[in-house]
Design a protein around this motif. Structure first.
Motif, PDB file in Angstrom:
ATOM      1  N   LEU A   1       0.828  -1.195   0.000  1.00 41.66           N
ATOM      2  CA  LEU A   1       0.000   0.000   0.000  1.00 41.66           C
ATOM      3  C   LEU A   1       0.866   1.250   0.000  1.00 41.66           C
ATOM      4  CD1 LEU A   1      -2.701  -0.895   2.689  1.00 41.66           C
ATOM      5  CD2 LEU A   1      -2.976  -0.869   0.226  1.00 41.66           C
ATOM      6  N   THR A   2       0.462   2.238  -0.761  1.00 42.78           N
ATOM      7  CA  THR A   2       1.121   3.538  -0.681  1.00 42.78           C
ATOM      8  C   THR A   2       0.673   4.189   0.623  1.00 42.78           C
ATOM      9  OG1 THR A   2      -0.693   4.660  -1.793  1.00 42.78           O
ATOM     10  CG2 THR A   2       1.080   3.790  -3.195  1.00 42.78           C
ATOM     11  N   ALA A   3       1.339   5.243   1.018  1.00 37.56           N
ATOM     12  CA  ALA A   3       0.991   5.913   2.269  1.00 37.56           C
ATOM     13  C   ALA A   3      -0.460   6.380   2.258  1.00 37.56           C
ATOM     14  CB  ALA A   3       1.934   7.074   2.523  1.00 37.56           C
ATOM     15  N   SER A   4      -0.894   6.978   1.160  1.00 39.62           N
ATOM     16  CA  SER A   4      -2.277   7.479   1.103  1.00 39.62           C
ATOM     17  C   SER A   4      -3.280   6.326   1.085  1.00 39.62           C
ATOM     18  CB  SER A   4      -2.480   8.390  -0.110  1.00 39.62           C
ATOM     19  OG  SER A   4      -2.206   7.693  -1.303  1.00 39.62           O
TER      20      SER A   4
ATOM     21  N   VAL B   1      -3.575   5.004   4.680  1.00 42.47           N
ATOM     22  CA  VAL B   1      -4.415   5.890   5.502  1.00 42.47           C
ATOM     23  C   VAL B   1      -5.886   5.699   5.136  1.00 42.47           C
ATOM     24  CG1 VAL B   1      -4.979   8.298   6.006  1.00 42.47           C
ATOM     25  CG2 VAL B   1      -2.596   7.563   5.921  1.00 42.47           C
ATOM     26  N   ALA B   2      -6.180   5.620   3.855  1.00 39.51           N
ATOM     27  CA  ALA B   2      -7.565   5.423   3.424  1.00 39.51           C
ATOM     28  C   ALA B   2      -8.123   4.109   3.947  1.00 39.51           C
ATOM     29  CB  ALA B   2      -7.645   5.471   1.899  1.00 39.51           C
ATOM     30  N   GLU B   3      -7.308   3.056   3.911  1.00 42.43           N
ATOM     31  CA  GLU B   3      -7.733   1.749   4.425  1.00 42.43           C
ATOM     32  C   GLU B   3      -7.967   1.808   5.933  1.00 42.43           C
ATOM     33  OE1 GLU B   3      -8.736  -2.292   4.343  1.00 42.43           O
ATOM     34  OE2 GLU B   3      -8.501  -0.899   2.689  1.00 42.43           O
ATOM     35  N   ALA B   4      -7.076   2.478   6.650  1.00 42.35           N
ATOM     36  CA  ALA B   4      -7.222   2.606   8.103  1.00 42.35           C
ATOM     37  C   ALA B   4      -8.479   3.391   8.463  1.00 42.35           C
ATOM     38  CB  ALA B   4      -5.990   3.274   8.697  1.00 42.35           C
ATOM     39  N   LEU B   5      -8.769   4.439   7.703  1.00 38.16           N
ATOM     40  CA  LEU B   5      -9.973   5.234   7.975  1.00 38.16           C
ATOM     41  C   LEU B   5     -11.241   4.480   7.615  1.00 38.16           C
ATOM     42  CD1 LEU B   5      -8.769   8.749   6.785  1.00 38.16           C
ATOM     43  CD2 LEU B   5      -9.132   7.982   9.139  1.00 38.16           C
TER      44      LEU B   5
END
Length: 77
Positions: A22-25, A28-32
């Motif tokens: 996963l890229t950083a963005s 983050v999207a997956e975590a959110l």
């Protein structure tokens, strides 16, 4: 590479990332999108580090987002 005993030769190739990384963005999207899964995974990481206190806190945080979250894998009730 070399050693004091024998000559050693080695070739190191380029670092390659798998397509599943996963890229950083995206991370983050997956975590959110799935905070319960994020905190379960975080708890597992703390367990591997033998940091039971932080693992338990992460697992409790997962339950805030999903009361039916998967049971913790390393903390005994």
């Amino acid at each position: 590479a070399a050693s004091s005993q024998n000559e050693v030769t080695a070739w190191f190739g380029p670092i390659e990332q798998s397509e599943q990384t996963l890229t950083a963005s995206a991370f983050v999207a997956e975590a959110l999108a799935h905070p319960d899964t994020f905190y379960l995974n975080l708890g597992d990481a703390y367990c591997r580090q033998r940091n039971d206190e932080l693992a338990e806190a992460a697992y409790r945080r997962a339950l805030i987002f999903n009361a039916n979250a998967e049971a913790p894998r390393c903390i005994q009730p």
